[in-house]
Scaffold this motif. Structure first.
Motif, PDB file in Angstrom:
ATOM      1  N   LEU A   4     -33.508  24.646 -20.182  1.00 45.86           N
ATOM      2  CA  LEU A   4     -34.126  25.808 -20.794  1.00 45.86           C
ATOM      3  C   LEU A   4     -35.518  25.971 -20.220  1.00 45.86           C
ATOM      4  O   LEU A   4     -36.282  25.012 -20.157  1.00 45.86           O
ATOM      5  N   GLU A   5     -35.825  27.166 -19.762  1.00 43.03           N
ATOM      6  CA  GLU A   5     -37.143  27.439 -19.199  1.00 43.03           C
ATOM      7  C   GLU A   5     -37.729  28.657 -19.883  1.00 43.03           C
ATOM      8  O   GLU A   5     -37.034  29.637 -20.142  1.00 43.03           O
ATOM      9  N   PHE A   6     -39.004  28.588 -20.175  1.00 40.62           N
ATOM     10  CA  PHE A   6     -39.745  29.701 -20.754  1.00 40.62           C
ATOM     11  C   PHE A   6     -40.464  30.395 -19.612  1.00 40.62           C
ATOM     12  O   PHE A   6     -41.218  29.777 -18.869  1.00 40.62           O
ATOM     13  N   THR A   7     -40.204  31.687 -19.449  1.00 43.13           N
ATOM     14  CA  THR A   7     -40.757  32.431 -18.312  1.00 43.13           C
ATOM     15  C   THR A   7     -41.777  33.465 -18.783  1.00 43.13           C
ATOM     16  O   THR A   7     -41.898  33.757 -19.976  1.00 43.13           O
ATOM     17  N   LEU A   8     -42.475  34.026 -17.823  1.00 44.80           N
ATOM     18  CA  LEU A   8     -43.402  35.112 -18.125  1.00 44.80           C
ATOM     19  C   LEU A   8     -42.656  36.280 -18.757  1.00 44.80           C
ATOM     20  O   LEU A   8     -43.165  36.922 -19.679  1.00 44.80           O
ATOM     21  N   GLU A  48     -48.580  35.263 -34.381  1.00 44.45           N
ATOM     22  CA  GLU A  48     -47.224  35.807 -34.497  1.00 44.45           C
ATOM     23  C   GLU A  48     -46.401  35.429 -33.266  1.00 44.45           C
ATOM     24  O   GLU A  48     -45.248  35.004 -33.377  1.00 44.45           O
ATOM     25  N   THR A  49     -46.992  35.568 -32.102  1.00 48.37           N
ATOM     26  CA  THR A  49     -46.314  35.206 -30.857  1.00 48.37           C
ATOM     27  C   THR A  49     -45.953  33.728 -30.856  1.00 48.37           C
ATOM     28  O   THR A  49     -44.830  33.345 -30.517  1.00 48.37           O
ATOM     29  N   GLY A  50     -46.902  32.883 -31.238  1.00 45.28           N
ATOM     30  CA  GLY A  50     -46.650  31.445 -31.294  1.00 45.28           C
ATOM     31  C   GLY A  50     -45.521  31.097 -32.240  1.00 45.28           C
ATOM     32  O   GLY A  50     -44.665  30.265 -31.923  1.00 45.28           O
ATOM     33  N   GLY A  51     -45.507  31.732 -33.402  1.00 42.55           N
ATOM     34  CA  GLY A  51     -44.439  31.493 -34.366  1.00 42.55           C
ATOM     35  C   GLY A  51     -43.077  31.892 -33.824  1.00 42.55           C
ATOM     36  O   GLY A  51     -42.083  31.182 -34.013  1.00 42.55           O
ATOM     37  N   ARG A  52     -43.031  32.996 -33.120  1.00 44.90           N
ATOM     38  CA  ARG A  52     -41.767  33.443 -32.530  1.00 44.90           C
ATOM     39  C   ARG A  52     -41.292  32.483 -31.441  1.00 44.90           C
ATOM     40  O   ARG A  52     -40.105  32.191 -31.336  1.00 44.90           O
ATOM     41  N   ILE A  53     -42.235  31.997 -30.629  1.00 46.99           N
ATOM     42  CA  ILE A  53     -41.871  31.037 -29.578  1.00 46.99           C
ATOM     43  C   ILE A  53     -41.339  29.759 -30.211  1.00 46.99           C
ATOM     44  O   ILE A  53     -40.309  29.218 -29.781  1.00 46.99           O
ATOM     45  N   GLU A  54     -42.024  29.268 -31.234  1.00 47.06           N
ATOM     46  CA  GLU A  54     -41.590  28.037 -31.905  1.00 47.06           C
ATOM     47  C   GLU A  54     -40.170  28.175 -32.455  1.00 47.06           C
ATOM     48  O   GLU A  54     -39.335  27.289 -32.267  1.00 47.06           O
ATOM     49  N   ARG A  55     -39.900  29.285 -33.126  1.00 50.10           N
ATOM     50  CA  ARG A  55     -38.573  29.486 -33.718  1.00 50.10           C
ATOM     51  C   ARG A  55     -37.490  29.662 -32.659  1.00 50.10           C
ATOM     52  O   ARG A  55     -36.411  29.085 -32.761  1.00 50.10           O
ATOM     53  N   GLU A  56     -37.784  30.446 -31.650  1.00 55.09           N
ATOM     54  CA  GLU A  56     -36.764  30.753 -30.651  1.00 55.09           C
ATOM     55  C   GLU A  56     -36.484  29.587 -29.705  1.00 55.09           C
ATOM     56  O   GLU A  56     -35.345  29.381 -29.286  1.00 55.09           O
ATOM     57  N   TYR A  57     -37.519  28.809 -29.391  1.00 54.27           N
ATOM     58  CA  TYR A  57     -37.361  27.748 -28.395  1.00 54.27           C
ATOM     59  C   TYR A  57     -37.367  26.350 -28.985  1.00 54.27           C
ATOM     60  O   TYR A  57     -37.197  25.366 -28.268  1.00 54.27           O
ATOM     61  N   GLY A  58     -37.570  26.243 -30.287  1.00 52.37           N
ATOM     62  CA  GLY A  58     -37.492  24.949 -30.943  1.00 52.37           C
ATOM     63  C   GLY A  58     -38.604  23.993 -30.573  1.00 52.37           C
ATOM     64  O   GLY A  58     -38.413  22.776 -30.569  1.00 52.37           O
ATOM     65  N   VAL A  79     -45.557  25.749 -22.942  1.00 52.08           N
ATOM     66  CA  VAL A  79     -44.237  25.831 -23.570  1.00 52.08           C
ATOM     67  C   VAL A  79     -43.214  25.075 -22.724  1.00 52.08           C
ATOM     68  O   VAL A  79     -42.395  24.326 -23.261  1.00 52.08           O
ATOM     69  N   ASN A  80     -43.272  25.217 -21.415  1.00 54.86           N
ATOM     70  CA  ASN A  80     -42.326  24.504 -20.559  1.00 54.86           C
ATOM     71  C   ASN A  80     -42.528  23.003 -20.622  1.00 54.86           C
ATOM     72  O   ASN A  80     -41.551  22.242 -20.584  1.00 54.86           O
ATOM     73  N   ALA A  81     -43.774  22.553 -20.748  1.00 58.78           N
ATOM     74  CA  ALA A  81     -44.031  21.114 -20.910  1.00 58.78           C
ATOM     75  C   ALA A  81     -43.425  20.604 -22.230  1.00 58.78           C
ATOM     76  O   ALA A  81     -42.817  19.531 -22.264  1.00 58.78           O
ATOM     77  N   LEU A  82     -43.572  21.382 -23.284  1.00 54.80           N
ATOM     78  CA  LEU A  82     -42.993  20.999 -24.583  1.00 54.80           C
ATOM     79  C   LEU A  82     -41.465  20.982 -24.514  1.00 54.80           C
ATOM     80  O   LEU A  82     -40.823  20.097 -25.089  1.00 54.80           O
ATOM     81  N   SER A  84     -39.696  20.372 -21.837  1.00 55.48           N
ATOM     82  CA  SER A  84     -39.334  19.195 -21.043  1.00 55.48           C
ATOM     83  C   SER A  84     -39.402  17.933 -21.867  1.00 55.48           C
ATOM     84  O   SER A  84     -38.540  17.063 -21.767  1.00 55.48           O
ATOM     85  N   GLU A  85     -40.430  17.817 -22.704  1.00 53.54           N
ATOM     86  CA  GLU A  85     -40.552  16.656 -23.589  1.00 53.54           C
ATOM     87  C   GLU A  85     -39.373  16.575 -24.549  1.00 53.54           C
ATOM     88  O   GLU A  85     -38.844  15.503 -24.823  1.00 53.54           O
ATOM     89  N   ARG A  86     -38.982  17.729 -25.077  1.00 52.43           N
ATOM     90  CA  ARG A  86     -37.883  17.775 -26.025  1.00 52.43           C
ATOM     91  C   ARG A  86     -36.575  17.349 -25.374  1.00 52.43           C
ATOM     92  O   ARG A  86     -35.774  16.620 -25.953  1.00 52.43           O
ATOM     93  N   VAL A  87     -36.344  17.804 -24.153  1.00 54.52           N
ATOM     94  CA  VAL A  87     -35.116  17.460 -23.437  1.00 54.52           C
ATOM     95  C   VAL A  87     -35.109  15.975 -23.087  1.00 54.52           C
ATOM     96  O   VAL A  87     -34.079  15.318 -23.166  1.00 54.52           O
ATOM     97  N   ALA A  88     -36.278  15.428 -22.725  1.00 57.55           N
ATOM     98  CA  ALA A  88     -36.369  14.028 -22.341  1.00 57.55           C
ATOM     99  C   ALA A  88     -36.199  13.078 -23.532  1.00 57.55           C
ATOM    100  O   ALA A  88     -35.799  11.935 -23.363  1.00 57.55           O
ATOM    101  N   ALA A  89     -36.481  13.572 -24.718  1.00 58.99           N
ATOM    102  CA  ALA A  89     -36.425  12.716 -25.912  1.00 58.99           C
ATOM    103  C   ALA A  89     -35.001  12.403 -26.330  1.00 58.99           C
ATOM    104  O   ALA A  89     -34.055  12.947 -26.018  1.00 58.99           O
TER     105      ALA A  89
END
Length: 89
Positions: A4-8, A48-58, A79-82, A84-89
């Motif tokens: 999963l990648e977060f893009t512009l 609001e943007t941050g909340g949407r990113i958190e919900r949509e991307y976990g 977001v991409n670093a987060l 990656s951390e989630r996938v690695a965990a």
């Protein structure tokens, strides 16, 4: 889990869905290194943007994430670093 990648493009979509866009701001232009305030996004719109990113991307932001990432490039990288951390965990 897939890569999963977060893009512009994802960020622009979420910004528009949550807060719209100021007249005269071209989100399709070269905005990667433009401060969010210059793009018309103040603290409430970013929350609001941050909340949407958190919900949509976990992912979960700490209290300073949005204040420290003042440009689209910085926020996308964080977001991409987060993710990656989630996938690695």
């Amino acid at each position: 889990m897939s890569n999963l990648e977060f893009t512009l493009e994802d960020l622009k979509r979420i910004l528009l869905e949550g807060a719209g866009a100021d007249e005269g701001v071209d989100l399709d232009g070269d905005i990667l290194d433009t401060d969010f305030e210059e793009l018309g996004y103040e603290s409430l719109a970013l929350l609001e943007t941050g909340g949407r990113i958190e919900r949509e991307y976990g992912v979960e932001f700490d209290d300073d994430t949005l204040a420290e990432n003042r440009t689209p490039r910085a926020l996308v990288a964080t977001v991409n670093a987060l993710l990656s951390e989630r996938v690695a965990a």
